[in-house]
Write a protein that holds these residues in place. Structure first.
Motif, PDB file in Angstrom:
ATOM      1  N   LEU A  81      97.684 -14.190  41.111  1.00  0.00           N
ATOM      2  CA  LEU A  81      99.110 -13.864  41.088  1.00  0.00           C
ATOM      3  C   LEU A  81      99.629 -13.583  42.493  1.00  0.00           C
ATOM      4  CD1 LEU A  81     101.766 -13.249  39.719  1.00  0.00           C
ATOM      5  CD2 LEU A  81     100.898 -10.964  39.153  1.00  0.00           C
ATOM      6  N   LYS A  82      98.861 -12.861  43.282  1.00  0.00           N
ATOM      7  CA  LYS A  82      99.298 -12.539  44.643  1.00  0.00           C
ATOM      8  C   LYS A  82      99.434 -13.806  45.488  1.00  0.00           C
ATOM      9  CE  LYS A  82      97.470  -8.783  46.444  1.00  0.00           C
ATOM     10  NZ  LYS A  82      96.518  -7.706  46.811  1.00  0.00           N
ATOM     11  N   LYS A  83      98.510 -14.753  45.301  1.00  0.00           N
ATOM     12  CA  LYS A  83      98.624 -16.024  46.020  1.00  0.00           C
ATOM     13  C   LYS A  83      99.856 -16.794  45.557  1.00  0.00           C
ATOM     14  CE  LYS A  83      96.244 -20.302  47.240  1.00  0.00           C
ATOM     15  NZ  LYS A  83      97.462 -21.113  46.994  1.00  0.00           N
ATOM     16  N   ALA A  84     100.124 -16.773  44.250  1.00  0.00           N
ATOM     17  CA  ALA A  84     101.300 -17.469  43.725  1.00  0.00           C
ATOM     18  C   ALA A  84     102.586 -16.861  44.282  1.00  0.00           C
ATOM     19  CB  ALA A  84     101.304 -17.410  42.197  1.00  0.00           C
ATOM     20  N   ILE A  85     102.611 -15.546  44.451  1.00  0.00           N
ATOM     21  CA  ILE A  85     103.783 -14.881  45.032  1.00  0.00           C
ATOM     22  C   ILE A  85     103.973 -15.318  46.479  1.00  0.00           C
ATOM     23  CG2 ILE A  85     104.682 -12.633  45.766  1.00  0.00           C
ATOM     24  CD1 ILE A  85     103.343 -11.473  43.208  1.00  0.00           C
ATOM     25  N   CYS A  86     102.881 -15.378  47.229  1.00  0.00           N
ATOM     26  CA  CYS A  86     102.966 -15.844  48.624  1.00  0.00           C
ATOM     27  C   CYS A  86     103.486 -17.277  48.688  1.00  0.00           C
ATOM     28  CB  CYS A  86     101.598 -15.754  49.291  1.00  0.00           C
ATOM     29  SG  CYS A  86     100.998 -14.076  49.559  1.00  0.00           S
ATOM     30  N   ASP A  87     102.971 -18.134  47.811  1.00  0.00           N
ATOM     31  CA  ASP A  87     103.406 -19.532  47.785  1.00  0.00           C
ATOM     32  C   ASP A  87     104.889 -19.633  47.452  1.00  0.00           C
ATOM     33  OD1 ASP A  87     100.803 -20.246  48.340  1.00  0.00           O
ATOM     34  OD2 ASP A  87     100.311 -20.810  46.266  1.00  0.00           O
ATOM     35  N   ALA A  88     105.341 -18.829  46.489  1.00  0.00           N
ATOM     36  CA  ALA A  88     106.747 -18.865  46.080  1.00  0.00           C
ATOM     37  C   ALA A  88     107.661 -18.371  47.196  1.00  0.00           C
ATOM     38  CB  ALA A  88     106.943 -18.016  44.823  1.00  0.00           C
ATOM     39  N   PHE A  89     107.233 -17.333  47.913  1.00  0.00           N
ATOM     40  CA  PHE A  89     108.072 -16.797  48.987  1.00  0.00           C
ATOM     41  C   PHE A  89     108.188 -17.791  50.138  1.00  0.00           C
ATOM     42  CE2 PHE A  89     110.114 -12.706  49.354  1.00  0.00           C
ATOM     43  CZ  PHE A  89     110.611 -12.732  50.654  1.00  0.00           C
ATOM     44  N   LEU A  90     107.092 -18.489  50.430  1.00  0.00           N
ATOM     45  CA  LEU A  90     107.138 -19.510  51.475  1.00  0.00           C
ATOM     46  C   LEU A  90     108.049 -20.656  51.047  1.00  0.00           C
ATOM     47  CD1 LEU A  90     106.132 -20.652  54.161  1.00  0.00           C
ATOM     48  CD2 LEU A  90     104.167 -21.601  52.924  1.00  0.00           C
ATOM     49  N   ARG A  91     107.945 -21.067  49.798  1.00  0.00           N
ATOM     50  CA  ARG A  91     108.772 -22.162  49.279  1.00  0.00           C
ATOM     51  C   ARG A  91     110.252 -21.792  49.256  1.00  0.00           C
ATOM     52  NH1 ARG A  91     107.453 -22.119  43.717  1.00  0.00           N
ATOM     53  NH2 ARG A  91     109.224 -20.685  43.534  1.00  0.00           N
ATOM     54  N   ASP A  92     110.564 -20.600  48.792  1.00  0.00           N
ATOM     55  CA  ASP A  92     111.961 -20.215  48.579  1.00  0.00           C
ATOM     56  C   ASP A  92     112.641 -19.670  49.829  1.00  0.00           C
ATOM     57  OD1 ASP A  92     111.560 -20.942  45.964  1.00  0.00           O
ATOM     58  OD2 ASP A  92     111.399 -18.884  45.201  1.00  0.00           O
ATOM     59  N   HIS A  93     111.862 -19.017  50.711  1.00  0.00           N
ATOM     60  CA  HIS A  93     112.485 -18.297  51.825  1.00  0.00           C
ATOM     61  C   HIS A  93     111.921 -18.657  53.193  1.00  0.00           C
ATOM     62  CE1 HIS A  93     114.362 -16.013  48.673  1.00  0.00           C
ATOM     63  NE2 HIS A  93     113.210 -15.554  48.245  1.00  0.00           N
ATOM     64  N   GLY A  94     110.884 -19.500  53.216  1.00  0.00           N
ATOM     65  CA  GLY A  94     110.327 -19.915  54.493  1.00  0.00           C
ATOM     66  C   GLY A  94     109.589 -18.819  55.234  1.00  0.00           C
ATOM     67  N   VAL A  95     109.122 -17.811  54.509  1.00  0.00           N
ATOM     68  CA  VAL A  95     108.415 -16.687  55.124  1.00  0.00           C
ATOM     69  C   VAL A  95     106.977 -16.666  54.623  1.00  0.00           C
ATOM     70  CG1 VAL A  95     108.327 -14.183  55.438  1.00  0.00           C
ATOM     71  CG2 VAL A  95     110.537 -15.352  55.275  1.00  0.00           C
ATOM     72  N   THR A  96     106.045 -16.503  55.541  1.00  0.00           N
ATOM     73  CA  THR A  96     104.627 -16.484  55.197  1.00  0.00           C
ATOM     74  C   THR A  96     104.132 -15.051  55.059  1.00  0.00           C
ATOM     75  OG1 THR A  96     104.230 -18.562  56.377  1.00  0.00           O
ATOM     76  CG2 THR A  96     102.315 -17.171  55.929  1.00  0.00           C
ATOM     77  N   TRP A  97     103.557 -14.763  53.907  1.00  0.00           N
ATOM     78  CA  TRP A  97     102.890 -13.482  53.677  1.00  0.00           C
ATOM     79  C   TRP A  97     101.438 -13.755  53.305  1.00  0.00           C
ATOM     80  CZ3 TRP A  97     105.637  -9.200  54.796  1.00  0.00           C
ATOM     81  CH2 TRP A  97     107.030  -9.247  54.705  1.00  0.00           C
TER      82      TRP A  97
END
Length: 234
Positions: free
Chosen positions: A72-88
């Motif tokens: 789930l944490k990886k999926a959240i990181c992937d979604a944030f990069l996709r939607d906002h262009g920010v890498t976590w």
């Protein structure tokens, strides 16, 4: 039973009180348009209910890691990069029981008694209570309709004291629906970086945007900004 001074100073939730009143009126047959709790007027979609059922019957019913399962944490990181262009990184993500739980955890982790937390108004009614529960002091700054209910960098700067610990920002906003323009966010970010202030950016409504508005995540404003930003989303 003895309760702490911090708990004793809390007031009942105005949101839940209004929701209870709406239920009372509805039970009497009165048609009520309810603008209280942040809850949709439809049940959880079928594919989500089915996924939950399958997980339970597959035995996925035990304790998980306190900050969330790795997938789930990886999926959240992937979604944030996709939607906002920010890498976590997954190590920078914590999963909770909801946005309010996240806000509480962040405030307890970051604030000491006597600290000050700046909150633009109008604001979601729980913000000030969550701050007070830590022993910190909410500092309420009034915004104006003609400014889109946006806090200005000048207001932010003028309110900062040696005790200022954090700015709580909510865009898109509950209750106004307003979205901070990118230029306004950038101006606030410059002050936060200069004064080394944490920004707790509540972005839970980032998909609920009125036409003509553009949403930008606060963490997307630059690496120095990101270092001082904690995002709440879901």
């Amino acid at each position: 039973m003895h309760t702490s001074a911090l708990v004793n100073q809390l007031k009942p939730s105005e949101t839940l009180a209004a929701a209870a009143r709406a239920r009372e009126l509805r039970a009497k047959g009165i048609d009520v348009l309810e603008f209280t709790v942040g809850e949709p007027d439809f049940i959880t979609p079928a594919h989500i209910r089915e996924a939950a059922r399958k997980a339970m019957y597959a035995g996925f019913t035990r304790y998980t890691a306190a900050t969330g399962i790795p997938e789930l944490k990886k999926a959240i990181c992937d979604a944030f990069l996709r939607d906002h262009g920010v890498t976590w990184k997954p190590s920078e993500v914590t999963v909770s029981n909801g946005a309010k739980h996240c806000l509480h955890n962040v405030l307890v982790a970051c604030c000491e008694p006597g600290d000050e937390v700046i909150i633009p108004t109008p604001y979601w009614v729980s913000y000030s209570a969550l701050v007070e529960l830590t022993g910190a002091k909410p500092v309420l700054l009034e915004t104006r309709e003609q400014d889109g209910f946006c806090l200005s960098a000048a207001q932010f700067r003028a309110a900062i004291t040696p005790r200022t610990r954090m700015l709580m920002l909510n865009s898109p906003s509950n209750p106004t629906g307003g979205v901070y323009p990118v230029a306004a966010l950038q101006a606030l970010a410059e002050v936060a970086v200069e004064k080394d202030i944490i920004v707790l950016s509540d972005e839970i409504y980032d998909k609920l945007i009125y036409p003509g508005h553009e949403f930008r995540s606060f963490a997307a404003l630059g690496e120095e900004v990101k270092k001082r930003t904690i995002i709440v989303n879901g």
